[in-house]
Write a protein that holds these residues in place. Structure first.
Motif, PDB file in Angstrom:
ATOM      1  N   VAL A 150       0.878  -1.166   0.000  1.00 49.22           N
ATOM      2  CA  VAL A 150       0.000   0.000   0.000  1.00 49.22           C
ATOM      3  C   VAL A 150       0.916   1.216   0.000  1.00 49.22           C
ATOM      4  O   VAL A 150       1.864   1.282   0.794  1.00 49.22           O
ATOM      5  CB  VAL A 150      -0.935   0.030   1.227  1.00 49.22           C
ATOM      6  N   TYR A 151       0.640   2.160  -0.889  1.00 50.14           N
ATOM      7  CA  TYR A 151       1.529   3.306  -1.004  1.00 50.14           C
ATOM      8  C   TYR A 151       0.769   4.560  -1.425  1.00 50.14           C
ATOM      9  O   TYR A 151      -0.349   4.501  -1.917  1.00 50.14           O
ATOM     10  CB  TYR A 151       2.665   3.008  -1.984  1.00 50.14           C
ATOM     11  N   ASP A 152       1.430   5.681  -1.214  1.00 53.56           N
ATOM     12  CA  ASP A 152       0.909   6.992  -1.576  1.00 53.56           C
ATOM     13  C   ASP A 152       1.214   7.252  -3.047  1.00 53.56           C
ATOM     14  O   ASP A 152       2.384   7.300  -3.440  1.00 53.56           O
ATOM     15  CB  ASP A 152       1.560   8.054  -0.685  1.00 53.56           C
ATOM     16  N   HIS A 198      -2.896  -3.740  -9.795  1.00 49.25           N
ATOM     17  CA  HIS A 198      -2.871  -2.414  -9.191  1.00 49.25           C
ATOM     18  C   HIS A 198      -4.302  -1.955  -8.955  1.00 49.25           C
ATOM     19  O   HIS A 198      -5.144  -2.043  -9.843  1.00 49.25           O
ATOM     20  CB  HIS A 198      -2.156  -1.422 -10.115  1.00 49.25           C
ATOM     21  N   ILE A 199      -4.551  -1.470  -7.746  1.00 46.81           N
ATOM     22  CA  ILE A 199      -5.895  -1.037  -7.377  1.00 46.81           C
ATOM     23  C   ILE A 199      -5.805   0.357  -6.770  1.00 46.81           C
ATOM     24  O   ILE A 199      -4.952   0.616  -5.911  1.00 46.81           O
ATOM     25  CB  ILE A 199      -6.514  -2.011  -6.347  1.00 46.81           C
ATOM     26  N   HIS A 200      -6.645   1.266  -7.218  1.00 45.55           N
ATOM     27  CA  HIS A 200      -6.744   2.591  -6.613  1.00 45.55           C
ATOM     28  C   HIS A 200      -7.692   2.487  -5.425  1.00 45.55           C
ATOM     29  O   HIS A 200      -8.888   2.283  -5.601  1.00 45.55           O
ATOM     30  CB  HIS A 200      -7.276   3.619  -7.626  1.00 45.55           C
ATOM     31  N   LEU A 201      -7.156   2.621  -4.222  1.00 48.03           N
ATOM     32  CA  LEU A 201      -7.989   2.537  -3.023  1.00 48.03           C
ATOM     33  C   LEU A 201      -8.788   3.822  -2.822  1.00 48.03           C
ATOM     34  O   LEU A 201      -9.934   3.785  -2.401  1.00 48.03           O
ATOM     35  CB  LEU A 201      -7.125   2.271  -1.795  1.00 48.03           C
ATOM     36  N   ASP A 202      -8.145   4.924  -3.104  1.00 48.64           N
ATOM     37  CA  ASP A 202      -8.791   6.235  -3.042  1.00 48.64           C
ATOM     38  C   ASP A 202      -7.908   7.209  -3.816  1.00 48.64           C
ATOM     39  O   ASP A 202      -6.973   6.785  -4.509  1.00 48.64           O
ATOM     40  CB  ASP A 202      -9.049   6.691  -1.591  1.00 48.64           C
ATOM     41  N   GLU A 218      -0.999  -2.613  -4.433  1.00 45.99           N
ATOM     42  CA  GLU A 218      -0.377  -3.454  -5.444  1.00 45.99           C
ATOM     43  C   GLU A 218      -0.307  -4.865  -4.879  1.00 45.99           C
ATOM     44  O   GLU A 218       0.165  -5.073  -3.753  1.00 45.99           O
ATOM     45  CB  GLU A 218       1.032  -2.941  -5.743  1.00 45.99           C
ATOM     46  N   ILE A 219      -0.804  -5.823  -5.639  1.00 44.11           N
ATOM     47  CA  ILE A 219      -0.709  -7.229  -5.263  1.00 44.11           C
ATOM     48  C   ILE A 219       0.206  -7.893  -6.282  1.00 44.11           C
ATOM     49  O   ILE A 219      -0.061  -7.827  -7.485  1.00 44.11           O
ATOM     50  CB  ILE A 219      -2.087  -7.911  -5.253  1.00 44.11           C
ATOM     51  N   VAL A 220       1.274  -8.498  -5.798  1.00 42.18           N
ATOM     52  CA  VAL A 220       2.265  -9.113  -6.674  1.00 42.18           C
ATOM     53  C   VAL A 220       2.277 -10.615  -6.388  1.00 42.18           C
ATOM     54  O   VAL A 220       2.664 -11.035  -5.293  1.00 42.18           O
ATOM     55  CB  VAL A 220       3.667  -8.505  -6.431  1.00 42.18           C
TER      56      VAL A 220
END
Length: 145
Positions: free
Chosen positions: A68-70, A96-100, A106-108
């Motif tokens: 999870v990253y900015d 890659h998923i935009h949480l907000d 990112e799920i690898v």
């Protein structure tokens, strides 16, 4: 230990003696987890132990790295992409998923030796903007029934 055959599967029955309070706590947990039987729960624990053994032995394993990253921090997305390119032999897939507006997930999905997977896991950890990194250690399933 006795053996039985059931629906094309060989099954072994074994008797075990455990502390009564330990069994009570275990039964409460499997009930809370909605596990259908104690046998299923014990089998799950055995499989989890065998997966840990695969990781310690250095066998080929599989898993998922979650990050999870900015989105707005300088170069975090580019650095994650660089790590994925550098380690492409062990990376099966990424999502890659935009949480907000500010945060990405990112799920690898990975497969390789624990050493190869650890290299992927450790590479981005010191980056500014990275909020969370975790590993779901799994198995290729080849050594489990």
């Amino acid at each position: 230990m006795t053996s039985a055959m059931g629906e094309g599967k060989h099954e072994d029955t074994f008797q075990h003696f455990l502390d009564r309070e330990l069994v009570r706590q275990f039964d409460a947990r499997i009930k809370a987890d909605r596990c259908p039987t104690r046998s299923k729960a014990v089998g799950d624990l055995i499989r989890a132990s065998l997966v840990q053994t695969e990781w310690r032995a250095g066998d080929e394993v599989a898993g998922a790295i979650v990050l999870v990253y900015d989105h707005h921090k300088r170069d975090i997305v580019g650095r994650l992409t660089d790590v994925q390119h550098d380690c492409h032999d062990a990376i099966i897939s990424t999502q890659h998923i935009h949480l907000d507006h500010d945060n990405g997930l990112e799920i690898v999905a990975v497969r390789g030796t624990p050493r190869e997977i650890d290299a992927i896991l450790e590479a981005p950890q010191s980056r500014e903007g990275l909020k969370h990194v975790s590993l779901a250690a799994g198995t290729t399933g080849r050594r489990l029934s």
